[in-house]
Design an enzyme around this catalytic site. Structure first.
Site, short mmCIF file in Angstrom:
data_model
loop_
_atom_site.label_atom_id
_atom_site.label_comp_id
_atom_site.label_asym_id
_atom_site.label_seq_id
_atom_site.Cartn_x
_atom_site.Cartn_y
_atom_site.Cartn_z
N PRO A 107 0.77 -1.25 0.00
CA PRO A 107 0.00 0.00 0.00
C PRO A 107 0.81 1.30 0.00
O PRO A 107 0.22 2.38 -0.01
CB PRO A 107 -0.81 -0.11 1.29
CG PRO A 107 0.05 -0.91 2.21
CD PRO A 107 0.74 -1.91 1.31
N CYS A 108 2.13 1.22 -0.03
CA CYS A 108 2.92 2.44 0.15
C CYS A 108 2.73 3.48 -0.95
O CYS A 108 2.93 4.67 -0.71
CB CYS A 108 4.40 2.11 0.33
SG CYS A 108 5.17 1.32 -1.08
#
Length: 115
Positions: free
Chosen positions: A74-75
């Site tokens: 998810p970064c």
């Protein structure tokens, strides 16, 4: 070889975005290895994947089930969605836009009915 895909969407409180967790099983029930998962990513995404594969598609413990699952990390989601929502109508559904963007990387394609 027939493959079975299992998808889960879980909200990440750390990143404040949805995360796509998935597993891919062979017909005999064995889980595909991470190396094989990288190989089945569509060609159109391979260049980006090869440039930074460990921060894009990795294996993690599922936060609710406690079992290993693959995840699209998810970064980069917040920035990606900011760019998508700038290009599209801001009223577009966030979750539909997100899954339409990340899902095809791992074989999850939405029907056009969702549009």
């Amino acid at each position: 070889d027939m493959l079975t895909y299992e998808y889960h969407i879980v909200y990440s409180s750390s990143y404040s975005v949805p995360v796509l967790y998935f597993n891919v099983y062979k017909a005999d029930g064995k889980l595909l290895s991470l190396e094989n998962i990288w190989k089945i990513v569509p060609d159109v995404y391979q260049q980006e994947l090869q440039a930074d594969k460990w921060s894009i598609l990795t294996q993690q413990e599922h936060p609710l089930l406690g079992r290993p699952f693959y995840q699209l990390h998810p970064c980069h989601t917040e920035m990606m969605m900011k760019n998508i929502r700038t290009m599209l109508d801001k009223r577009c559904d966030y979750l539909i836009s997100w899954i339409s963007s990340v899902g095809p990387v791992v074989g999850l394609n939405l029907s056009l009915q969702y549009a």
